[in-house]
Design a protein around this motif. Structure first.
Motif, PDB file in Angstrom:
ATOM      1  N   GLN A  65       1.152  -1.177  -0.153  1.00 55.50           N
ATOM      2  CA  GLN A  65       0.221  -0.033   0.037  1.00 55.50           C
ATOM      3  C   GLN A  65       0.944   1.186   0.216  1.00 55.50           C
ATOM      4  O   GLN A  65       0.223   2.753  -0.188  1.00 55.50           O
ATOM      5  N   THR A  66       2.319   1.133   0.050  1.00 54.85           N
ATOM      6  CA  THR A  66       3.021   2.343  -0.022  1.00 54.85           C
ATOM      7  C   THR A  66       4.215   2.371  -1.177  1.00 54.85           C
ATOM      8  O   THR A  66       3.925   2.329  -2.076  1.00 54.85           O
ATOM      9  N   PHE A  67       5.123   1.381  -0.730  1.00 52.91           N
ATOM     10  CA  PHE A  67       6.104   1.316  -1.849  1.00 52.91           C
ATOM     11  C   PHE A  67       5.612   0.936  -3.576  1.00 52.91           C
ATOM     12  O   PHE A  67       5.876   1.602  -3.945  1.00 52.91           O
ATOM     13  N   TRP A  68       5.055  -0.316  -3.227  1.00 55.08           N
ATOM     14  CA  TRP A  68       4.821  -0.590  -4.793  1.00 55.08           C
ATOM     15  C   TRP A  68       4.075   0.413  -5.230  1.00 55.08           C
ATOM     16  O   TRP A  68       4.000   0.289  -6.300  1.00 55.08           O
ATOM     17  N   PHE A  69       2.450   0.733  -4.719  1.00 54.01           N
ATOM     18  CA  PHE A  69       1.758   1.616  -5.235  1.00 54.01           C
ATOM     19  C   PHE A  69       2.835   2.786  -5.997  1.00 54.01           C
ATOM     20  O   PHE A  69       2.086   2.842  -6.987  1.00 54.01           O
ATOM     21  N   ASN A  70       2.954   3.082  -4.814  1.00 51.61           N
ATOM     22  CA  ASN A  70       3.099   4.756  -5.625  1.00 51.61           C
ATOM     23  C   ASN A  70       4.711   4.644  -6.493  1.00 51.61           C
ATOM     24  O   ASN A  70       4.393   5.172  -7.303  1.00 51.61           O
ATOM     25  N   LEU A  71       5.669   3.414  -6.854  1.00 53.05           N
ATOM     26  CA  LEU A  71       6.315   2.648  -7.734  1.00 53.05           C
ATOM     27  C   LEU A  71       5.604   2.608  -9.023  1.00 53.05           C
ATOM     28  O   LEU A  71       5.843   3.179  -9.911  1.00 53.05           O
ATOM     29  N   LEU A 340       5.176 -13.077  -6.693  1.00 52.87           N
ATOM     30  CA  LEU A 340       5.605 -12.042  -7.711  1.00 52.87           C
ATOM     31  C   LEU A 340       3.777 -11.718  -8.515  1.00 52.87           C
ATOM     32  O   LEU A 340       3.587 -10.869  -8.951  1.00 52.87           O
ATOM     33  N   TYR A 341       2.907 -12.780  -8.025  1.00 61.85           N
ATOM     34  CA  TYR A 341       1.701 -12.721  -8.957  1.00 61.85           C
ATOM     35  C   TYR A 341       1.028 -11.634  -8.540  1.00 61.85           C
ATOM     36  O   TYR A 341       0.445 -11.468  -9.309  1.00 61.85           O
ATOM     37  N   ALA A 342       1.236 -11.926  -6.891  1.00 59.68           N
ATOM     38  CA  ALA A 342       0.802 -10.447  -6.828  1.00 59.68           C
ATOM     39  C   ALA A 342       0.757  -9.303  -6.927  1.00 59.68           C
ATOM     40  O   ALA A 342       0.177  -8.497  -7.149  1.00 59.68           O
ATOM     41  N   LEU A 343       2.205  -9.192  -7.385  1.00 58.55           N
ATOM     42  CA  LEU A 343       2.554  -7.239  -7.849  1.00 58.55           C
ATOM     43  C   LEU A 343       2.202  -7.736  -9.291  1.00 58.55           C
ATOM     44  O   LEU A 343       1.994  -6.184  -9.940  1.00 58.55           O
ATOM     45  N   VAL A 344       2.040  -8.452 -10.022  1.00 57.82           N
ATOM     46  CA  VAL A 344       2.139  -8.250 -11.307  1.00 57.82           C
ATOM     47  C   VAL A 344       0.320  -8.013 -11.697  1.00 57.82           C
ATOM     48  O   VAL A 344      -0.147  -6.877 -12.589  1.00 57.82           O
ATOM     49  N   VAL A 345      -0.337  -8.690 -10.853  1.00 58.68           N
ATOM     50  CA  VAL A 345      -2.166  -8.359 -11.000  1.00 58.68           C
ATOM     51  C   VAL A 345      -2.458  -6.989 -10.211  1.00 58.68           C
ATOM     52  O   VAL A 345      -3.194  -6.617 -10.636  1.00 58.68           O
ATOM     53  N   SER A 346      -1.612  -6.878  -9.055  1.00 55.75           N
ATOM     54  CA  SER A 346      -1.936  -5.964  -8.323  1.00 55.75           C
ATOM     55  C   SER A 346      -1.480  -4.698  -9.577  1.00 55.75           C
ATOM     56  O   SER A 346      -2.508  -3.225  -9.864  1.00 55.75           O
ATOM     57  N   ALA A 347      -0.366  -4.206 -10.435  1.00 59.82           N
ATOM     58  CA  ALA A 347       0.046  -3.511 -11.334  1.00 59.82           C
ATOM     59  C   ALA A 347      -0.798  -3.885 -12.333  1.00 59.82           C
ATOM     60  O   ALA A 347      -1.157  -2.319 -12.911  1.00 59.82           O
ATOM     61  N   LEU A 348      -1.189  -4.407 -12.539  1.00 58.74           N
ATOM     62  CA  LEU A 348      -1.918  -4.454 -14.317  1.00 58.74           C
ATOM     63  C   LEU A 348      -3.362  -3.806 -13.559  1.00 58.74           C
ATOM     64  O   LEU A 348      -3.773  -2.627 -14.653  1.00 58.74           O
ATOM     65  N   LEU A 349      -3.910  -4.050 -12.711  1.00 62.32           N
ATOM     66  CA  LEU A 349      -5.208  -3.277 -12.765  1.00 62.32           C
ATOM     67  C   LEU A 349      -5.143  -1.198 -12.586  1.00 62.32           C
ATOM     68  O   LEU A 349      -5.519  -1.006 -12.578  1.00 62.32           O
ATOM     69  N   ALA A 350      -3.875  -1.166 -11.698  1.00 62.92           N
ATOM     70  CA  ALA A 350      -3.594  -0.244 -11.946  1.00 62.92           C
ATOM     71  C   ALA A 350      -2.842   0.996 -13.436  1.00 62.92           C
ATOM     72  O   ALA A 350      -2.888   1.879 -13.341  1.00 62.92           O
ATOM     73  N   LEU A 356      -7.130   5.690 -18.652  1.00 60.82           N
ATOM     74  CA  LEU A 356      -7.907   6.734 -18.640  1.00 60.82           C
ATOM     75  C   LEU A 356      -7.789   7.984 -18.343  1.00 60.82           C
ATOM     76  O   LEU A 356      -6.208   7.544 -17.221  1.00 60.82           O
ATOM     77  N   LYS A 357      -8.115   8.979 -18.032  1.00 59.54           N
ATOM     78  CA  LYS A 357      -7.734  10.022 -17.083  1.00 59.54           C
ATOM     79  C   LYS A 357      -7.263   9.800 -15.735  1.00 59.54           C
ATOM     80  O   LYS A 357      -8.639   9.451 -15.078  1.00 59.54           O
ATOM     81  N   PRO A 358      -6.690   9.876 -15.156  1.00 59.90           N
ATOM     82  CA  PRO A 358      -6.423   9.211 -13.358  1.00 59.90           C
ATOM     83  C   PRO A 358      -6.608  10.873 -12.948  1.00 59.90           C
ATOM     84  O   PRO A 358      -6.355  11.769 -13.413  1.00 59.90           O
ATOM     85  N   THR A 359      -7.660  10.569 -11.623  1.00 61.64           N
ATOM     86  CA  THR A 359      -8.095  11.538 -10.935  1.00 61.64           C
ATOM     87  C   THR A 359      -7.402  10.465  -9.568  1.00 61.64           C
ATOM     88  O   THR A 359      -6.723   9.584  -9.253  1.00 61.64           O
ATOM     89  N   GLU A 360      -6.971  11.877  -8.636  1.00 64.33           N
ATOM     90  CA  GLU A 360      -7.515  11.297  -6.822  1.00 64.33           C
ATOM     91  C   GLU A 360      -7.972  10.100  -6.703  1.00 64.33           C
ATOM     92  O   GLU A 360      -7.856   9.189  -6.152  1.00 64.33           O
ATOM     93  N   GLU A 361      -9.956   9.926  -6.637  1.00 65.51           N
ATOM     94  CA  GLU A 361     -10.661   9.907  -6.644  1.00 65.51           C
ATOM     95  C   GLU A 361     -10.414   7.841  -7.673  1.00 65.51           C
ATOM     96  O   GLU A 361     -10.416   7.110  -7.063  1.00 65.51           O
ATOM     97  N   SER A 362      -9.489   7.508  -8.956  1.00 69.08           N
ATOM     98  CA  SER A 362      -9.892   6.557  -9.613  1.00 69.08           C
ATOM     99  C   SER A 362      -8.018   5.968  -8.147  1.00 69.08           C
ATOM    100  O   SER A 362      -8.144   4.305  -8.368  1.00 69.08           O
ATOM    101  N   ARG A 363      -7.586   6.487  -8.080  1.00 67.67           N
ATOM    102  CA  ARG A 363      -6.247   6.006  -7.624  1.00 67.67           C
ATOM    103  C   ARG A 363      -6.517   5.599  -6.555  1.00 67.67           C
ATOM    104  O   ARG A 363      -6.269   4.438  -5.824  1.00 67.67           O
ATOM    105  N   ASP A 364      -7.487   6.463  -5.876  1.00 71.90           N
ATOM    106  CA  ASP A 364      -8.483   5.726  -4.422  1.00 71.90           C
ATOM    107  C   ASP A 364      -8.668   4.246  -4.989  1.00 71.90           C
ATOM    108  O   ASP A 364      -8.804   3.188  -3.694  1.00 71.90           O
ATOM    109  N   MET A 365      -9.787   4.451  -5.400  1.00 74.29           N
ATOM    110  CA  MET A 365     -10.467   3.193  -6.189  1.00 74.29           C
ATOM    111  C   MET A 365      -9.098   1.555  -6.359  1.00 74.29           C
ATOM    112  O   MET A 365      -9.224   0.817  -5.836  1.00 74.29           O
ATOM    113  N   VAL A 366      -7.922   1.659  -7.212  1.00 80.72           N
ATOM    114  CA  VAL A 366      -7.106   1.050  -7.054  1.00 80.72           C
ATOM    115  C   VAL A 366      -6.956   0.656  -5.404  1.00 80.72           C
ATOM    116  O   VAL A 366      -6.614  -0.563  -5.247  1.00 80.72           O
ATOM    117  N   TRP A 367      -5.819   1.385  -4.639  1.00 82.33           N
ATOM    118  CA  TRP A 367      -5.349   1.638  -3.743  1.00 82.33           C
ATOM    119  C   TRP A 367      -6.639   0.225  -2.747  1.00 82.33           C
ATOM    120  O   TRP A 367      -5.911  -0.097  -2.228  1.00 82.33           O
TER     121      TRP A 367
END
Length: 411
Positions: A65-71, A340-350, A356-367
Motif C-alpha cells: 500500500q505504500t512502496f509498490w503502489f507509489n512505484l 510475484l503474481y500478487a505484484l503483477v495483478v495489482s500492477a495490471l489493475l493500476a 483513462l484520465k487518472p484522478t485522485e478518486e481513481s487512485r483511491d479506487m485502485v488502492w
C-alpha cells in the motif's frame, strides 16, 4: 495537525487503522489464547507463531500500500484520448445505470446472486451477469466519475441492489471514498466525526440484522418471518450494537484468518495436492472459463476450501479470508510465485486504470481494491476487478470511436 499529516494522504490514515486493528487483535490473541471471528474455533497453542505472522501480514500491508503502489503509480502508460468527455460521461453513466437496473430486476425475479445462497439460475441470462459484473463496474465508475451529474443515480441503484442481496460491505466502500474526498478538501471537522460515529453506532446494527435476514432466507426457503424474529427476539438494543460492531472489527482484521490458515495448512495443502483447489493464479473468472472449456470438474477457491475446513456442516455458501500470506502456508514451495503474481495483478489493475484520465478518486479506487481484496487473499475477486477494468476501458474505446466516426461523417 491532522490535515498537516493526512490532508494530502488520507489513504495512509486507513492503512494505519488496519495496521492498528490487526495489532490490537494480535495482542488479544496472545493474551486470550483464542482467535476471533470466523476462525474462533481453530485451536492455537504456545508454539503458534502469532507475532511473527502479524509481522509478515503487516509487512505486506506496508509494502503493497505504500512502496509498490507509489512505484506503479509513477509508470507512464498509453492514455486514451477522449474526443468528447461530456458525451462520454453521459453514455458511460446511462449504460451503467441501465445494466444495474436490469441486474436488480433479475435478482428480484430469480433470487440469484444473494449473499449466502447456494441456488443459481442456470439460464444464459445468468451467465451474462457473470461476464458483466455490474457491481465491480460501478466500483470502477466511482473512481472515475464521482463528479458526474449522473453519479447519484448510479449510486442509489448500487446501494439498493447490494443491500437487497445482503451485502453491507458497500457501506465501508462509500465511507472510504467519501472520507478521502472530504479530508483532501479539508472539510472534515471533529463534530462530523462524532455525529458520523453515532450514526454508525445506531444505524449499522439495523443494517447488520437486515443482512442476516436476507441471508437467512437465502438458504431457508420455507422459513417464515416470525421464525427469523424468534431467533433474535431475546437480543436487546445494546446487545445488538455490541454484536454488530464486533462483527465489523472481526471481519476487518486479518490476523485471525492468517493464523487460522497456518493452523489448517496441512489439510488445505492436501486439498491442493489432490487437485481440489484452484492454484492462486487460476482463481477467478479465467479459471472458471478454462474448467468449462475443457470440461474439468469444479474446483474450490482457497476461501471456500478454508470455509469448509472451518465449518464442514454449513449449509451456507460462504468464503473465509485466506489472506495473501495464507498461500505461503498452504503451498510454501510456491511462495516466491505467489509474491510475484500478487505484484503483477495489482500492477495490471493500476496501469490499466492509468489509461483513462487518472484522478485522485481513481487512485483511491485502485488502492482500496488492493487493501480489501488483494491483502485478504481474494485472488478470484481481485482478478474480476482486473477483468472489469478491461471492460470499462473497452467501453470507453467503443464510445470514443462512435463519437469520432459520427463527427467525421458530419464534416
Amino acid at each position: 495537525m491532522f490535515y498537516r499529516y493526512f490532508g494530502a494522504r488520507p489513504r495512509y490514515l486507513w492503512l494505519i487503522f488496519y495496521l492498528l486493528l490487526n495489532l490490537i487483535y494480535t495482542i488479544l490473541i496472545i493474551t486470550q489464547k483464542t482467535l476471533f471471528g470466523e476462525t474462533q474455533l481453530v485451536p492455537i497453542n504456545e508454539a503458534t507463531p502469532v507475532f511473527r505472522i502479524f509481522l509478515l501480514l503487516a509487512g505486506f500491508y506496508i509494502v503493497a500500500q505504500t512502496f509498490w503502489f507509489n512505484l506503479v503509480d509513477k509508470v507512464r502508460v498509453y492514455k486514451i484520448q477522449i474526443s468528447d468527455p461530456v458525451l462520454m460521461d453521459k453514455r458511460i453513466s446511462w449504460t451503467l445505470a441501465f445494466l444495474q437496473a436490469m441486474f436488480l430486476l433479475y435478482v428480484l425475479v430469480t433470487g440469484s446472486f444473494v449473499a449466502g445462497s447456494t441456488s443459481r439460475d442456470q439460464s444464459l441470462l445468468s451467465m451474462l451477469w457473470v461476464f458483466v459484473p455490474v457491481d465491480v463496474l460501478f466500483f470502477i465508475y466511482y473512481g472515475f466519475y464521482r463528479q458526474s451529474r449522473y453519479f447519484k443515480l448510479n449510486c442509489v441503484i448500487w446501494l439498493m441492489s447490494s443491500l437487497i442481496r445482503g451485502w453491507s460491505g458497500v457501506l465501508l466502500t462509500m465511507i472510504f471514498f467519501e472520507s478521502s474526498r472530504l479530508i483532501r478538501a479539508r472539510a472534515i471537522k471533529a463534530k462530523h466525526v462524532l455525529w458520523g460515529g453515532l450514526l454508525f453506532l445506531v444505524g449499522y446494527p439495523l443494517i447488520y440484522f437486515l443482512k442476516l435476514f436476507v441471508r437467512y432466507y437465502a438458504y431457508k426457503q420455507n422459513a417464515g418471518f416470525s421464525e427469523f424474529l424468534g431467533v433474535y427476539e431475546s437480543i436487546d438494543v445494546l446487545q445488538a450494537m455490541g454484536i454488530a460492531l464486533q462483527q465489523v472489527f472481526d471481519r476487518l482484521q486479518l490476523i485471525s484468518s492468517s493464523i487460522g490458515v497456518y493452523q489448517l495448512a496441512s489439510a488445505l495443502g492436501e486439498n491442493y495436492s489432490q487437485g481440489l483447489m484452484y492454484p492462486f493464479w487460476l482463481e477467478g473468472i479465467h479459471g472458471l472459463a478454462i474448467d468449462r472449456l475443457f470440461g474439468d470438474p469444479y474446483h474450490l477457491s482457497a476461501g471456500v476450501a478454508f470455509a469448509q475446513q472451518l465449518d464442514p456442516a454449513s449449509e451456507v455458501n460462504w468464503n473465509a479470508n485466506p489472506t495473501i500470506i495464507g498461500w505461503f502456508f498452504i503451498v510454501p514451495q510456491y511462495a516466491s510465485l505467489n509474491f510475484l503474481y500478487a505484484l503483477v495483478v495489482s500492477a495490471l489493475l493500476a496501469l490499466m486504470g492509468k489509461m483513462l484520465k487518472p484522478t485522485e478518486e481513481s487512485r483511491d479506487m485502485v488502492w482500496y481494491a488492493w487493501l480489501v481484496l488483494l491483502i485478504p487473499g481474494w485472488y478470484g475477486a481481485f482478478f474480476l476487478y482486473v477483468y472489469a477494468m478491461f471492460l470499462f476501458i473497452v467501453l470507453h474505446m467503443i464510445f470514443n470511436f462512435c463519437a469520432t466516426f459520427w463527427m467525421n461523417v458530419g464534416e
